[in-house]
Design a protein around this motif. Sequence first.
Motif, PDB file in Angstrom:
ATOM      1  N   TRP A 103       0.856  -1.189   0.000  1.00 49.94           N
ATOM      2  CA  TRP A 103       0.000   0.000   0.000  1.00 49.94           C
ATOM      3  C   TRP A 103       0.893   1.241   0.000  1.00 49.94           C
ATOM      4  O   TRP A 103       1.967   1.249   0.636  1.00 49.94           O
ATOM      5  CB  TRP A 103      -0.887   0.043   1.242  1.00 49.94           C
ATOM      6  N   LEU A 104       0.470   2.282  -0.698  1.00 54.21           N
ATOM      7  CA  LEU A 104       1.128   3.583  -0.660  1.00 54.21           C
ATOM      8  C   LEU A 104       0.173   4.565  -0.002  1.00 54.21           C
ATOM      9  O   LEU A 104      -0.928   4.815  -0.507  1.00 54.21           O
ATOM     10  CB  LEU A 104       1.476   4.052  -2.075  1.00 54.21           C
ATOM     11  N   LEU A 105       0.577   5.131   1.150  1.00 55.95           N
ATOM     12  CA  LEU A 105      -0.329   5.931   1.963  1.00 55.95           C
ATOM     13  C   LEU A 105       0.266   7.292   2.282  1.00 55.95           C
ATOM     14  O   LEU A 105       1.485   7.452   2.346  1.00 55.95           O
ATOM     15  CB  LEU A 105      -0.613   5.209   3.297  1.00 55.95           C
ATOM     16  N   ARG A 106      -0.614   8.280   2.489  1.00 57.44           N
ATOM     17  CA  ARG A 106      -0.181   9.540   3.085  1.00 57.44           C
ATOM     18  C   ARG A 106       0.411   9.233   4.453  1.00 57.44           C
ATOM     19  O   ARG A 106      -0.073   8.377   5.187  1.00 57.44           O
ATOM     20  CB  ARG A 106      -1.376  10.484   3.251  1.00 57.44           C
ATOM     21  N   ASP A 107       1.469   9.944   4.806  1.00 62.53           N
ATOM     22  CA  ASP A 107       2.164   9.690   6.071  1.00 62.53           C
ATOM     23  C   ASP A 107       1.424  10.359   7.226  1.00 62.53           C
ATOM     24  O   ASP A 107       1.436  11.572   7.375  1.00 62.53           O
ATOM     25  CB  ASP A 107       3.590  10.230   5.977  1.00 62.53           C
ATOM     26  N   HIS A 108       0.766   9.523   8.045  1.00 64.95           N
ATOM     27  CA  HIS A 108       0.056  10.035   9.219  1.00 64.95           C
ATOM     28  C   HIS A 108       0.543   9.306  10.479  1.00 64.95           C
ATOM     29  O   HIS A 108      -0.249   8.953  11.348  1.00 64.95           O
ATOM     30  CB  HIS A 108      -1.455   9.842   9.056  1.00 64.95           C
ATOM     31  N   ARG A 109       1.842   9.101  10.565  1.00 71.90           N
ATOM     32  CA  ARG A 109       2.377   8.348  11.696  1.00 71.90           C
ATOM     33  C   ARG A 109       2.182   9.053  13.033  1.00 71.90           C
ATOM     34  O   ARG A 109       2.321   8.419  14.089  1.00 71.90           O
ATOM     35  CB  ARG A 109       3.867   8.048  11.460  1.00 71.90           C
ATOM     36  N   GLU A 110       1.822  10.316  13.015  1.00 71.28           N
ATOM     37  CA  GLU A 110       1.565  11.025  14.272  1.00 71.28           C
ATOM     38  C   GLU A 110       0.142  10.814  14.771  1.00 71.28           C
ATOM     39  O   GLU A 110      -0.202  11.246  15.876  1.00 71.28           O
ATOM     40  CB  GLU A 110       1.821  12.525  14.078  1.00 71.28           C
ATOM     41  N   GLU A 117      -1.401   0.525  11.732  1.00 75.14           N
ATOM     42  CA  GLU A 117      -2.002  -0.711  12.236  1.00 75.14           C
ATOM     43  C   GLU A 117      -3.453  -0.472  12.648  1.00 75.14           C
ATOM     44  O   GLU A 117      -3.756   0.401  13.458  1.00 75.14           O
ATOM     45  CB  GLU A 117      -1.202  -1.224  13.436  1.00 75.14           C
ATOM     46  N   GLY A 118      -4.373  -1.249  12.076  1.00 76.84           N
ATOM     47  CA  GLY A 118      -5.787  -1.112  12.373  1.00 76.84           C
ATOM     48  C   GLY A 118      -6.493  -0.047  11.566  1.00 76.84           C
ATOM     49  O   GLY A 118      -7.684   0.212  11.789  1.00 76.84           O
ATOM     50  N   MET A 119      -5.800   0.552  10.618  1.00 80.27           N
ATOM     51  CA  MET A 119      -6.386   1.633   9.815  1.00 80.27           C
ATOM     52  C   MET A 119      -7.479   1.099   8.894  1.00 80.27           C
ATOM     53  O   MET A 119      -7.353   0.043   8.290  1.00 80.27           O
ATOM     54  CB  MET A 119      -5.286   2.292   8.981  1.00 80.27           C
ATOM     55  N   GLY A 144       4.093  14.044   1.942  1.00 80.76           N
ATOM     56  CA  GLY A 144       4.546  13.006   2.865  1.00 80.76           C
ATOM     57  C   GLY A 144       3.852  11.695   2.584  1.00 80.76           C
ATOM     58  O   GLY A 144       2.622  11.635   2.584  1.00 80.76           O
ATOM     59  N   ALA A 145       4.625  10.645   2.317  1.00 85.55           N
ATOM     60  CA  ALA A 145       4.041   9.347   1.981  1.00 85.55           C
ATOM     61  C   ALA A 145       4.919   8.229   2.507  1.00 85.55           C
ATOM     62  O   ALA A 145       6.118   8.414   2.747  1.00 85.55           O
ATOM     63  CB  ALA A 145       3.870   9.217   0.466  1.00 85.55           C
ATOM     64  N   VAL A 146       4.309   7.079   2.695  1.00 81.58           N
ATOM     65  CA  VAL A 146       5.039   5.886   3.128  1.00 81.58           C
ATOM     66  C   VAL A 146       4.536   4.688   2.335  1.00 81.58           C
ATOM     67  O   VAL A 146       3.366   4.627   1.937  1.00 81.58           O
ATOM     68  CB  VAL A 146       4.869   5.605   4.634  1.00 81.58           C
ATOM     69  N   ALA A 147       5.440   3.750   2.094  1.00 76.28           N
ATOM     70  CA  ALA A 147       5.072   2.464   1.502  1.00 76.28           C
ATOM     71  C   ALA A 147       4.955   1.454   2.641  1.00 76.28           C
ATOM     72  O   ALA A 147       5.813   1.405   3.532  1.00 76.28           O
ATOM     73  CB  ALA A 147       6.116   2.019   0.493  1.00 76.28           C
ATOM     74  N   VAL A 148       3.898   0.662   2.610  1.00 75.86           N
ATOM     75  CA  VAL A 148       3.603  -0.252   3.710  1.00 75.86           C
ATOM     76  C   VAL A 148       3.251  -1.635   3.163  1.00 75.86           C
ATOM     77  O   VAL A 148       2.450  -1.753   2.224  1.00 75.86           O
ATOM     78  CB  VAL A 148       2.421   0.270   4.562  1.00 75.86           C
ATOM     79  N   ARG A 149       3.855  -2.658   3.735  1.00 76.70           N
ATOM     80  CA  ARG A 149       3.446  -4.045   3.464  1.00 76.70           C
ATOM     81  C   ARG A 149       2.386  -4.429   4.498  1.00 76.70           C
ATOM     82  O   ARG A 149       2.547  -4.171   5.693  1.00 76.70           O
ATOM     83  CB  ARG A 149       4.620  -5.003   3.587  1.00 76.70           C
ATOM     84  N   VAL A 150       1.311  -5.062   4.027  1.00 82.49           N
ATOM     85  CA  VAL A 150       0.194  -5.405   4.897  1.00 82.49           C
ATOM     86  C   VAL A 150      -0.086  -6.907   4.786  1.00 82.49           C
ATOM     87  O   VAL A 150      -0.334  -7.414   3.687  1.00 82.49           O
ATOM     88  CB  VAL A 150      -1.063  -4.594   4.522  1.00 82.49           C
ATOM     89  N   PHE A 202       6.755  -0.965   7.383  1.00 79.44           N
ATOM     90  CA  PHE A 202       7.167   0.050   6.425  1.00 79.44           C
ATOM     91  C   PHE A 202       8.240  -0.504   5.490  1.00 79.44           C
ATOM     92  O   PHE A 202       9.060  -1.340   5.868  1.00 79.44           O
ATOM     93  CB  PHE A 202       7.689   1.287   7.150  1.00 79.44           C
ATOM     94  N   VAL A 203       8.210   0.010   4.250  1.00 72.53           N
ATOM     95  CA  VAL A 203       9.167  -0.412   3.227  1.00 72.53           C
ATOM     96  C   VAL A 203       9.893   0.828   2.711  1.00 72.53           C
ATOM     97  O   VAL A 203       9.247   1.784   2.260  1.00 72.53           O
ATOM     98  CB  VAL A 203       8.451  -1.102   2.049  1.00 72.53           C
ATOM     99  N   PRO A 204      11.232   0.848   2.746  1.00 66.29           N
ATOM    100  CA  PRO A 204      11.961   1.980   2.164  1.00 66.29           C
ATOM    101  C   PRO A 204      11.673   2.088   0.665  1.00 66.29           C
ATOM    102  O   PRO A 204      11.612   1.079  -0.036  1.00 66.29           O
ATOM    103  CB  PRO A 204      13.431   1.635   2.429  1.00 66.29           C
ATOM    104  N   PHE A 205      11.513   3.302   0.181  1.00 65.49           N
ATOM    105  CA  PHE A 205      11.225   3.482  -1.242  1.00 65.49           C
ATOM    106  C   PHE A 205      12.345   2.935  -2.121  1.00 65.49           C
ATOM    107  O   PHE A 205      12.097   2.483  -3.248  1.00 65.49           O
ATOM    108  CB  PHE A 205      10.981   4.957  -1.550  1.00 65.49           C
TER     109      PHE A 205
END
Length: 215
Positions: A103-110, A117-119, A144-150, A202-205
């Motif tokens: 998944w490629l998501l907007r970065d909302h780690r805050e 997790e649980g989003m 701001g974006a992050v790549a995530v393995r789910v 998280f996956v580094p780009f």
Amino acid sequence: MTGTNIAQSNRIVAPYVTATTAEQDLKCGLVVRPGGLGIGYAQELPGDRDQLGVLWQKVAERPKEGKPEFARVHPARQRRAMNELLCQVCAGPADQTPDGVLWLLRDHREDWPRWPEGMASVEPPICARCVAISLKRCPALQRGAVAVRVRSFAVVGVRGTLYRPGMFAPTPIAASELNYGNPKIRWLVAVALIRELRGCSFVPFDELRDPMDVK
């Protein structure tokens, strides 16, 4: 590629799930179902509901006509991409490894500890090759974006417009996100499928870089 796509000669014009100006909502009269058991279309067809009986917004299918409306998602294509785990950009299979689907998501780690997790996500997954072009062309992701393995991504509900009985026809109340087990879902017209993301990492780009990426 599978299905209709807004891509030509390997050049992405707009993401697969993006609606165009030619794809407007179809005029379908809403009625209260017999016995007050939710809403339906006055002339309802079998394909108007999903497998769990939820009513979906009917929108014209003209992906090659008009101009892309990047802020608007086409309900049928979003639903298909989510159901079949297709890349939301090119409509090919989403990238998948033993660590999960990408998944490629907007970065909302805050937002909360261990986000995402649980989003509850209405964003379909993506293939590795489309990450670069998405980061380059999407203003929202550039902030701001992050790549995530789910690892786990169960379908849990839908987003749409909730209605109540009115004097002459059902009346819209508000935009809502409801789980499939919620009895109010009988009064909702869905526009997007929701998957719950679990087992996220998280996956580094750099690990997703492809020599064929658009520069």
